[in-house]
Design a protein around this motif. Structure first.
Motif, PDB file in Angstrom:
ATOM      1  N   VAL A   1       0.692  -1.166   0.077  1.00  0.00           N
ATOM      2  CA  VAL A   1       0.025   0.208  -0.028  1.00  0.00           C
ATOM      3  C   VAL A   1       0.994   1.202   0.003  1.00  0.00           C
ATOM      4  N   VAL A   2       0.352   2.135  -0.699  1.00  0.00           N
ATOM      5  CA  VAL A   2       1.137   3.701  -0.756  1.00  0.00           C
ATOM      6  C   VAL A   2       0.150   4.622   0.206  1.00  0.00           C
ATOM      7  N   PHE A   3       1.063   5.307   0.875  1.00  0.00           N
ATOM      8  CA  PHE A   3       0.170   6.651   1.392  1.00  0.00           C
ATOM      9  C   PHE A   3       0.722   7.581   0.343  1.00  0.00           C
ATOM     10  N   LEU A   4      -0.283   8.475  -0.040  1.00  0.00           N
ATOM     11  CA  LEU A   4       0.205   9.561  -1.017  1.00  0.00           C
ATOM     12  C   LEU A   4      -0.205  10.794  -0.201  1.00  0.00           C
ATOM     13  N   ALA A   5       1.003  11.384   0.051  1.00  0.00           N
ATOM     14  CA  ALA A   5       0.914  12.762   0.701  1.00  0.00           C
ATOM     15  C   ALA A   5       1.363  13.983  -0.072  1.00  0.00           C
ATOM     16  N   LEU A   6       1.251  13.972  -1.139  1.00  0.00           N
ATOM     17  CA  LEU A   6       1.484  14.980  -2.162  1.00  0.00           C
ATOM     18  C   LEU A   6       0.199  16.037  -2.368  1.00  0.00           C
ATOM     19  N   PRO A   7       0.650  17.294  -2.854  1.00  0.00           N
ATOM     20  CA  PRO A   7      -0.431  18.195  -2.844  1.00  0.00           C
ATOM     21  C   PRO A   7      -1.426  17.739  -3.981  1.00  0.00           C
ATOM     22  N   HIS A   8      -2.538  18.475  -3.709  1.00  0.00           N
ATOM     23  CA  HIS A   8      -3.640  18.042  -4.730  1.00  0.00           C
ATOM     24  C   HIS A   8      -3.091  18.412  -6.218  1.00  0.00           C
TER      25      HIS A   8
ATOM     26  N   ILE B   1      -3.631   4.908  -0.466  1.00  0.00           N
ATOM     27  CA  ILE B   1      -4.431   5.889   0.391  1.00  0.00           C
ATOM     28  C   ILE B   1      -3.981   7.143   0.086  1.00  0.00           C
ATOM     29  N   ASP B   2      -4.900   8.018  -0.496  1.00  0.00           N
ATOM     30  CA  ASP B   2      -4.613   9.369  -0.864  1.00  0.00           C
ATOM     31  C   ASP B   2      -4.774  10.413   0.040  1.00  0.00           C
ATOM     32  N   LEU B   3      -3.850  11.046   0.597  1.00  0.00           N
ATOM     33  CA  LEU B   3      -4.306  11.959   1.558  1.00  0.00           C
ATOM     34  C   LEU B   3      -4.351  13.519   1.030  1.00  0.00           C
ATOM     35  N   SER B   4      -4.272  13.528  -0.352  1.00  0.00           N
ATOM     36  CA  SER B   4      -4.577  14.926  -0.962  1.00  0.00           C
ATOM     37  C   SER B   4      -6.177  14.911  -1.059  1.00  0.00           C
ATOM     38  N   ALA B   5      -6.720  16.044  -1.688  1.00  0.00           N
ATOM     39  CA  ALA B   5      -7.983  16.363  -2.046  1.00  0.00           C
ATOM     40  C   ALA B   5      -8.567  15.717  -3.059  1.00  0.00           C
ATOM     41  N   ASP B   6      -7.595  15.146  -3.966  1.00  0.00           N
ATOM     42  CA  ASP B   6      -8.186  14.648  -5.423  1.00  0.00           C
ATOM     43  C   ASP B   6      -9.266  13.964  -5.673  1.00  0.00           C
ATOM     44  N   TYR B   7      -9.666  12.978  -4.576  1.00  0.00           N
ATOM     45  CA  TYR B   7     -10.425  11.752  -4.909  1.00  0.00           C
ATOM     46  C   TYR B   7     -11.541  12.025  -3.683  1.00  0.00           C
ATOM     47  N   ARG B   8     -11.495  13.086  -3.009  1.00  0.00           N
ATOM     48  CA  ARG B   8     -12.778  13.324  -2.068  1.00  0.00           C
ATOM     49  C   ARG B   8     -13.906  13.566  -2.552  1.00  0.00           C
ATOM     50  N   LEU B   9     -14.040  14.617  -3.529  1.00  0.00           N
ATOM     51  CA  LEU B   9     -15.255  15.069  -3.937  1.00  0.00           C
ATOM     52  C   LEU B   9     -15.657  14.210  -5.260  1.00  0.00           C
ATOM     53  N   ALA B  10     -16.619  13.622  -5.161  1.00  0.00           N
ATOM     54  CA  ALA B  10     -17.340  12.540  -6.133  1.00  0.00           C
ATOM     55  C   ALA B  10     -17.765  12.963  -7.428  1.00  0.00           C
ATOM     56  N   ASP B  11     -18.095  14.444  -7.405  1.00  0.00           N
ATOM     57  CA  ASP B  11     -18.506  15.047  -8.533  1.00  0.00           C
ATOM     58  C   ASP B  11     -17.453  15.842  -9.209  1.00  0.00           C
ATOM     59  N   ALA B  12     -17.008  15.417 -10.426  1.00  0.00           N
ATOM     60  CA  ALA B  12     -15.902  16.101 -11.020  1.00  0.00           C
ATOM     61  C   ALA B  12     -16.011  17.491 -11.365  1.00  0.00           C
TER      62      ALA B  12
ATOM     63  N   ASP C   1     -14.109   4.843  -8.313  1.00  0.00           N
ATOM     64  CA  ASP C   1     -14.241   4.013  -7.822  1.00  0.00           C
ATOM     65  C   ASP C   1     -13.728   4.229  -6.180  1.00  0.00           C
ATOM     66  N   ALA C   2     -13.057   5.429  -6.049  1.00  0.00           N
ATOM     67  CA  ALA C   2     -12.504   5.897  -4.753  1.00  0.00           C
ATOM     68  C   ALA C   2     -13.530   5.678  -3.736  1.00  0.00           C
ATOM     69  N   VAL C   3     -13.089   5.243  -2.440  1.00  0.00           N
ATOM     70  CA  VAL C   3     -13.742   5.094  -1.257  1.00  0.00           C
ATOM     71  C   VAL C   3     -13.502   6.421  -0.500  1.00  0.00           C
ATOM     72  N   TYR C   4     -14.671   7.013  -0.027  1.00  0.00           N
ATOM     73  CA  TYR C   4     -14.176   8.116   0.834  1.00  0.00           C
ATOM     74  C   TYR C   4     -13.889   7.604   2.251  1.00  0.00           C
ATOM     75  N   GLY C   5     -12.800   7.839   2.817  1.00  0.00           N
ATOM     76  CA  GLY C   5     -12.180   7.134   4.118  1.00  0.00           C
ATOM     77  C   GLY C   5     -12.598   7.851   5.324  1.00  0.00           C
ATOM     78  N   LEU C   6     -13.806   8.279   5.506  1.00  0.00           N
ATOM     79  CA  LEU C   6     -14.242   8.612   6.633  1.00  0.00           C
ATOM     80  C   LEU C   6     -14.634   7.322   7.485  1.00  0.00           C
ATOM     81  N   THR C   7     -13.616   6.990   8.159  1.00  0.00           N
ATOM     82  CA  THR C   7     -13.774   5.388   8.631  1.00  0.00           C
ATOM     83  C   THR C   7     -15.135   5.266   9.258  1.00  0.00           C
TER      84      THR C   7
ATOM     85  N   ALA D   1      -9.744   7.747  -0.540  1.00  0.00           N
ATOM     86  CA  ALA D   1      -9.497   9.178  -0.417  1.00  0.00           C
ATOM     87  C   ALA D   1      -9.613   9.727   1.236  1.00  0.00           C
ATOM     88  N   ASN D   2      -8.484   9.908   1.604  1.00  0.00           N
ATOM     89  CA  ASN D   2      -8.769  10.182   3.116  1.00  0.00           C
ATOM     90  C   ASN D   2      -9.072  11.689   3.295  1.00  0.00           C
TER      91      ASN D   2
END
Lengths: 347, 347, 347, 347
Positions: free
Chosen positions: A76-83, A101-112, A131-137, A151-152
């Motif tokens: 697994v990769v934790f991606l801690a880059l800017p959006h 597991i992407d810590l940027s904002a890029d996959y958080r908003l489902a609506d492009a 396909d991204a899962v919004y990771g609010l656990t 999407a963290n």
């Protein structure tokens, strides 16, 4: 015992540092690869002398962001880059077989389209966005096991959603007129040098920042709560900067749907929602960032106040912006994705 | 040039210290008497070594609170005692012929019944309560010249009233549903040792405090704004404690009366109200406590935000809680009472 | 896997809190008993809301200091009481069969006369004083396995001894004229409310404190270094208080025995001494408390400077006063006493 | 009453800000010109919103560094540029008839060879270097009236020289082996953004910095004390960075010349030297930066300590690095140059 091999892309920010720190304490995780997009590849111990003596030389020296090489040594990769930077790497990392597991904002908003309006740039990876899962656990735990792309959530949206969702879900508060007054430590503003973030400018300082009503996290909060409410939401989010390193406190003003609601009923909504949650502490007393910094906890309480005709619900939610608001929740998500104990390495 | 001889009763708190500091810089004030109700009368330089070399021995040693002796050497007394203690001295000080600027809460609420409910004790000096002028200088300047008793406003109410009054006066915001989210430095909590105020508890900390909706300053704000609106007001005030010595920021949420109001009209309300005010700075940018600490300024700005159907007005007001919120405004009031230049000693 | 059952006597100070925090993370320790000498037995979660959700109700509620009851459920007691109080409990705890790790000063000075001079009270437990092991783990590791009573070193003496011992042991610096300029965070001053420790007094503040040359830790440092040097030592220790919660930095000035010593030789002394030490990091760069807070590390570096005829050796040593300087080293000692991995629960 | 028209070249740093702030309070100074070498000339109120409402538009907008234009409206220039930049302007400013108070290091070291070694660049204005008066007011007051060029001392050298000179002058301490352990707030490091000076790096941090024994101020201190001693001096200066905006504390270790010196004799040296000094406070208690910040005071005390054969003298000196260590002393110098009351605008 399952072991998870982990890599971090972009470890030189505050989120990266805390990912490393937490992964080194995690009983089932192994940190195998730090990847940087800098031309001169840093030794992470020079960026963060805190890490001296905790990493081997091999672990400490960053290497290029090479998906196939990473895939050889990591699960697994934790991606801690800017959006924007994040979505330029995600397809290749996924193609190499890595979970991300992407810590940027890029996959958080489902609506492009919304992404484009908010981040002022078209989304460039629509396939994976879908396909991204919004990771609010706490809210999306069921979708996480086996997920390829998580999407963290943002730091502010984590506390906001956890502070409001139980009340909305029970319809004890109105969807309209919600105000979130938030205050964050300065690590939330990143590690790039700027005059505004200098010690002599932030020490003994306090103020709101940015365009009021225009913070990008506002849309992310509206998305999550809209899903809970089953209807589009619109609210007001006003962030302030605190003279502390870490910690977020959100003071949330809501209107009850019934004037005769009791404070007990409000507490009940939280207690029912979070009875089995290891990282949400429903408290009687008012939360303080001092009590959550360094932990993956969100502390929440609620008050009912105001005169008879103008009842108000006030929720207080506190978290560590770099732990539950970033690195800690990312590891919580990793735990669920790999079906480890959700609290592993976080207690 | 008029000279005013001044005394301070209760100089050992933070307000007392700043009164001394400001009076020593004042070109037309003389500090002639420090009075303490402690059994062992302190040398103020031992309480505040900052004052070494600035006071003569005679000035520095506190003496008993003896109204007649004070009246021999002073024209005006700044009363920096806790509430209840203040009203036990005021009648005697006035009888001795002194003017009194009271920095406690005892003469701020004109309604004695309200005072009793809020401060949980009957008012004991109804005669003088009726004559006290509420010294929010910008709003009640006309009543001050020659006043015998001035009730110096609370720290939070000063910023709140100045941040809301111009909008209410023009009826551009509704009287209902006002929320004041406030944050203050710890000097606002006084100088009495307590665990909660220890450095190791407050450093890196942030949280709300007290009974939400029950802060005593809420009634004081409602009184002032009710006068402006010409009708009883009810609002919600939520205070937080910042890890700084000094400074208050209030973030105030209001609802416009007209959905088509513009941000320009909101600014106009402030600019018109404060065009000639030396101590209110209507700013375009967001205020920060860092920009007002050490000054008698209140910095104010306003924003209009939110979607069409849910417009919100947000006001930001910042001040130094011990200057404009206490000692500075007290001196501003003294200047007006004695018809000096209002800014004397404060710029 | 060996498990150690632990109790804490006096858990309501900062040291107690960190003992709890660390023991809860320790893979082989169990926290079974919190004992308080307060009349009203506190729930530790009310003292430290940080601990909410981490302790069971049974763990959280303090019980009386009853040695036999403690001995039923614990193998070892961490004693976090003030000096004098500590030695009043130690005999009974030992008699009950418990091992004791005492974090007070009562068993640190082997010479009872010196104890009496320094602590202004006769020692009351000479029998056990003779058997106590001084738990500066790096220097006295061999005496720890199986020890019944460990005197956990003071915060300042830990950094001082580790920063000086390797140079003294090699005789590369003179025994005379050593100056230790130390600065500590305020948790080192305890948790009892006092004006001097209030936030508004300590924030933005910095100064030396106490009787210069008379700090009690000076004698403790002299004892340890005297043992290393094989001769009585006398040095000067000057402490300052920093506006931070945690962290100690000591800047130590020494004189080389040989004018032609090189900086490489000085580094070599440290590297040889600490090559296998998990918690001492010999660094090239200057240590900073920011890099050690939250860890059990001591960071050390050394410089040779000054003109030919006046060469000076300067050592810098940093640690977290409540971890390596108190709770962390106590657990390190427990690990060695019970022959666990020395780093268990501390990395 | 004499009025002095003043200009500031380089007002956008912390020293510039405090010069403006102090000049605006000065009863006999007028601020007529702000000059910047930036391409885009700033409005100083945008750099420092603290100044809003205190400057007219005309005063606030920076203009080019044009000596003749400045000379039309000003009598004296405060030069707050980095070293090297300063000496490139001084000749032209002097030629235009202006007096110059230079806050850079360019004219502090009288020996041009030493300047070149310390600042790694040849001195380019030898003519004026010879005529510059070193503006440590307390020591060189006699040379100041009418001076054309004043070299304002460095922040550390001010406290160091004032803390040591009286003891050296009386020969009660040895010239050899002096150690100055210094700690400064971060404004001393300038206003240029850098990672090391970010809030999240400096908050809760403390450490020494730079090349130990190689700080440029060490030479400046040695020059001043060498003049006092009548012999070349060599000492060790070790600076640390504090997590505060402002304030310097120096803890100075010296060796008495006579083992039988008394602490009273040491105090006497200070009291005699500073009996008539308005800005040096010889204190019994230990100084703290909290007591001097915001003032032009230097607080000094002294202790004699150590065992009979190893007596040590320890001096503590505290000042505000941007006031007495920069802008305040510059104005003190201006007052003396123009033969105003030395304390004008500074009390």
């Amino acid at each position: 015992m399952t072991r998870v091999r982990t890599a971090i892309v972009g470890p030189t920010g505050y989120t990266g540092f805390h990912l490393i720190d937490l992964l080194l304490r995690h009983p089932q995780a192994e940190l195998t690869y730090l990847a940087s997009h800098r031309d001169e590849l840093p030794d992470i111990r020079e960026e963060f002398p805190q890490l001296l003596g905790r990493l081997t030389d091999e672990q400490a020296v960053c290497r290029p962001i090479d998906p196939d090489t990473i895939a050889d040594v990591a699960d697994v990769v934790f991606l801690a880059l800017p959006h924007r930077a994040a979505m330029s790497y995600v397809p290749r990392l996924l193609d190499a077989g890595l979970r991300v597991i992407d810590l940027s904002a890029d996959y958080r908003l489902a609506d492009a389209d919304l992404y484009e309006r908010v981040y002022e740039h078209p989304h460039e990876d629509l396939a994976n966005l879908a396909d991204a899962v919004y990771g609010l656990t706490e809210l999306y735990r069921d979708q996480l096991p086996g997920a390829m792309l998580v999407a963290n959530p943002g730091c502010y949206p984590t506390a906001a959603a956890l502070g409001i969702a139980p009340l909305l879900a029970r319809s004890v508060v109105q969807r309209e007129g919600i105000v979130i007054n938030a205050a964050s430590g300065v690590t939330g503003a990143g590690r790039k040098p700027s005059l505004a973030l200098m010690f002599a400018e932030q020490n003994d300082a306090f103020g709101a920042y940015g365009k009021i009503g225009g913070h990008r996290h506002q849309s992310e909060i509206e998305q999550t709560l809209g899903r809970v409410a089953g209807q589009a939401m619109s609210l007001l989010f006003v962030p302030h900067l605190l003279p502390v390193d870490r910690g977020i406190l959100e003071t949330i003003y809501l209107t009850p749907t019934q004037q005769d609601v009791t404070e007990e009923e409000l507490f009940e909504a939280f207690e029912d929602a979070y009875a089995d949650e290891p990282f949400v502490r429903v408290r009687e007393n008012l939360p303080n960032i001092k009590h959550v910094v360094g932990t993956n906890f969100v502390d929440v309480t609620v008050r009912l106040t105001g005169p008879a005709e103008q009842r108000r619900v006030v929720v207080f939610a506190a978290e560590d912006n770099v732990i539950k608001g970033a690195a800690g929740q990312a590891i919580q998500n990793m735990n669920v994705v790999f079906e480890l104990d959700e609290t592993a390495g976080l207690m």
